[in-house]
Design a protein around this motif. Structure first.
Motif, PDB file in Angstrom:
ATOM      1  N   ALA A  85     -19.351  24.685 -33.056  1.00 53.61           N
ATOM      2  CA  ALA A  85     -18.262  23.828 -32.557  1.00 53.61           C
ATOM      3  C   ALA A  85     -16.970  24.057 -33.337  1.00 53.61           C
ATOM      4  O   ALA A  85     -15.883  24.072 -32.755  1.00 53.61           O
ATOM      5  CB  ALA A  85     -18.665  22.359 -32.619  1.00 53.61           C
ATOM      6  N   GLY A  86     -17.066  24.258 -34.636  1.00 56.13           N
ATOM      7  CA  GLY A  86     -15.883  24.464 -35.467  1.00 56.13           C
ATOM      8  C   GLY A  86     -15.191  25.782 -35.199  1.00 56.13           C
ATOM      9  O   GLY A  86     -14.010  25.952 -35.519  1.00 56.13           O
ATOM     10  N   ALA A  87     -15.903  26.733 -34.603  1.00 52.62           N
ATOM     11  CA  ALA A  87     -15.296  28.012 -34.234  1.00 52.62           C
ATOM     12  C   ALA A  87     -14.739  27.974 -32.808  1.00 52.62           C
ATOM     13  O   ALA A  87     -13.792  28.689 -32.503  1.00 52.62           O
ATOM     14  CB  ALA A  87     -16.327  29.138 -34.358  1.00 52.62           C
ATOM     15  N   ARG A  88     -15.326  27.152 -31.954  1.00 52.76           N
ATOM     16  CA  ARG A  88     -14.892  27.084 -30.546  1.00 52.76           C
ATOM     17  C   ARG A  88     -13.649  26.234 -30.343  1.00 52.76           C
ATOM     18  O   ARG A  88     -12.856  26.496 -29.446  1.00 52.76           O
ATOM     19  CB  ARG A  88     -16.017  26.509 -29.673  1.00 52.76           C
ATOM     20  N   TRP A  89     -13.514  25.161 -31.127  1.00 52.71           N
ATOM     21  CA  TRP A  89     -12.421  24.224 -30.927  1.00 52.71           C
ATOM     22  C   TRP A  89     -11.655  24.010 -32.227  1.00 52.71           C
ATOM     23  O   TRP A  89     -12.223  24.025 -33.317  1.00 52.71           O
ATOM     24  CB  TRP A  89     -12.941  22.876 -30.435  1.00 52.71           C
ATOM     25  N   SER A  90     -10.368  23.761 -32.109  1.00 52.25           N
ATOM     26  CA  SER A  90      -9.541  23.440 -33.276  1.00 52.25           C
ATOM     27  C   SER A  90      -9.884  22.024 -33.746  1.00 52.25           C
ATOM     28  O   SER A  90     -10.531  21.250 -33.028  1.00 52.25           O
ATOM     29  CB  SER A  90      -8.057  23.511 -32.903  1.00 52.25           C
ATOM     30  N   GLU A  91      -9.389  21.683 -34.914  1.00 49.22           N
ATOM     31  CA  GLU A  91      -9.588  20.328 -35.440  1.00 49.22           C
ATOM     32  C   GLU A  91      -9.035  19.281 -34.463  1.00 49.22           C
ATOM     33  O   GLU A  91      -9.682  18.269 -34.188  1.00 49.22           O
ATOM     34  CB  GLU A  91      -8.899  20.202 -36.797  1.00 49.22           C
ATOM     35  N   GLY A  92      -7.858  19.536 -33.929  1.00 46.76           N
ATOM     36  CA  GLY A  92      -7.249  18.605 -32.977  1.00 46.76           C
ATOM     37  C   GLY A  92      -8.042  18.488 -31.688  1.00 46.76           C
ATOM     38  O   GLY A  92      -8.146  17.402 -31.098  1.00 46.76           O
ATOM     39  N   GLN A  93      -8.603  19.601 -31.225  1.00 46.15           N
ATOM     40  CA  GLN A  93      -9.426  19.563 -30.012  1.00 46.15           C
ATOM     41  C   GLN A  93     -10.726  18.804 -30.255  1.00 46.15           C
ATOM     42  O   GLN A  93     -11.180  18.052 -29.396  1.00 46.15           O
ATOM     43  CB  GLN A  93      -9.716  20.983 -29.529  1.00 46.15           C
ATOM     44  N   LEU A  94     -11.320  18.987 -31.418  1.00 48.72           N
ATOM     45  CA  LEU A  94     -12.532  18.226 -31.758  1.00 48.72           C
ATOM     46  C   LEU A  94     -12.223  16.731 -31.791  1.00 48.72           C
ATOM     47  O   LEU A  94     -12.953  15.913 -31.221  1.00 48.72           O
ATOM     48  CB  LEU A  94     -13.089  18.683 -33.112  1.00 48.72           C
ATOM     49  N   ARG A  95     -11.121  16.377 -32.454  1.00 45.35           N
ATOM     50  CA  ARG A  95     -10.722  14.971 -32.565  1.00 45.35           C
ATOM     51  C   ARG A  95     -10.529  14.363 -31.170  1.00 45.35           C
ATOM     52  O   ARG A  95     -10.997  13.260 -30.883  1.00 45.35           O
ATOM     53  CB  ARG A  95      -9.446  14.853 -33.398  1.00 45.35           C
ATOM     54  N   ALA A  96      -9.857  15.093 -30.295  1.00 43.42           N
ATOM     55  CA  ALA A  96      -9.597  14.586 -28.945  1.00 43.42           C
ATOM     56  C   ALA A  96     -10.885  14.349 -28.175  1.00 43.42           C
ATOM     57  O   ALA A  96     -11.018  13.349 -27.461  1.00 43.42           O
ATOM     58  CB  ALA A  96      -8.699  15.557 -28.187  1.00 43.42           C
TER      59      ALA A  96
END
Length: 140
Positions: free
Chosen positions: A77-88
């Motif tokens: 997940a940390g490679a697929r999405w940015s920190e901001g995308q994970l947060r959203a």
């Protein structure tokens, strides 16, 4: 029974501080000034009473005998999405994909069919969201 219900409601997170600044499919700014803690985030993700993530998601959790298979595997997940995308996605995945099965863990906007104890209250507080984001970022 009434006292137990009252203490459960008192232990729930307070109402989410809105509005949150969205940037496309991301929330770039952290919800708290305190950085997320990956260890606390992992415990929230694997806790079937709090985060409930593993009811739908699978991932690198060898201790989990019955992970879900309704949603994306959290491995990487940390490679697929940015920190901001994970947060959203944690704050309110339906804002990105209205058909998402994932509940809004922080946003309380437009919630329907919510138990009275949860009305106007997020599932996770801001620090818990940041902890989960910090953990998911480690999954590369």
């Amino acid at each position: 029974m009434l006292a137990a219900t009252a203490s459960l409601i008192a232990a729930l997170p307070a109402a989410a501080a809105e509005p949150i600044k969205w940037s496309g499919d991301a929330i770039d700014a952290p919800l708290t000034a305190i950085p997320g803690d990956p260890a606390r985030g992992r415990s929230i993700v694997t806790d079937r009473q709090q985060g409930l993530c593993l009811l739908c998601h699978s991932g690198p959790f060898p201790e989990e005998a019955t992970p879900g298979n309704l949603a994306t595997d959290l491995s990487g997940a940390g490679a697929r999405w940015s920190e901001g995308q994970l947060r959203a996605r944690i704050v309110d995945a339906r804002r990105i994909d209205p058909a998402s099965l994932m509940p809004a863990f922080y946003s309380t906007a437009d919630r329907q069919r919510v138990g009275s104890a949860w009305r106007g209250r997020p599932i996770l507080d801001a620090q818990q969201v940041e902890d989960v984001v910090a953990f998911l970022k480690t999954l590369r």
